[in-house]
Design an enzyme around this catalytic site. Sequence first.
Site, PDB file in Angstrom:
ATOM      1  N   CYS A  30       0.730  -1.220  -0.101  1.00 43.49           N
ATOM      2  CA  CYS A  30      -0.026  -0.010  -0.120  1.00 43.49           C
ATOM      3  C   CYS A  30       0.901   1.270   0.152  1.00 43.49           C
ATOM      4  O   CYS A  30       1.543   1.576   0.986  1.00 43.49           O
ATOM      5  CB  CYS A  30      -0.715  -0.175   1.227  1.00 43.49           C
ATOM      6  N   CYS A  33       0.019   3.866   2.793  1.00 47.43           N
ATOM      7  CA  CYS A  33       0.581   3.251   3.880  1.00 47.43           C
ATOM      8  C   CYS A  33       2.057   3.617   4.006  1.00 47.43           C
ATOM      9  O   CYS A  33       2.603   3.911   5.300  1.00 47.43           O
ATOM     10  CB  CYS A  33       0.421   1.706   4.161  1.00 47.43           C
TER      11      CYS A  33
END
Length: 138
Positions: A30, A33
């Site tokens: 991600c 993230c």
Amino acid sequence: MATVELTKENFDRTVSENPFVLIDFWAGWCRPCLQFAPVYEKAAEANPDLVFAKVDTEAQQELAAAFDITSIPTLMIVRDQVAIFAQPGALPEAALTDLIGQARALDMDEIRAKIAASASPSQGSSPEAEGTSGTPEA
């Protein structure tokens, strides 16, 4: 304090033994993230009295499912074993700092009273959720 890696084995203990826990639900693939990670680490360094934890949603799918995590990163704040904030999205540093300040300022006795009142059908509380805006109850 460095961030703590949460698993289904240590989650309950970590949340019950610490009065203020921030949890970052993330995954290695991600990109947002990964961009949020240094902001989260910096906040952990600036707030050594709080527990900053991470849940790898790929490795801990059961834990992510238990909290209905459908979008990452998702940040959750638990105070006195009560989830007071949960929202997806990578926050900028200033927003995370402000959020931590708001969460620190909450009167947890008042929050528990609101929870008890909403759980009691005799109180005539409406089904409209309180605090679903994604910001801590003030």
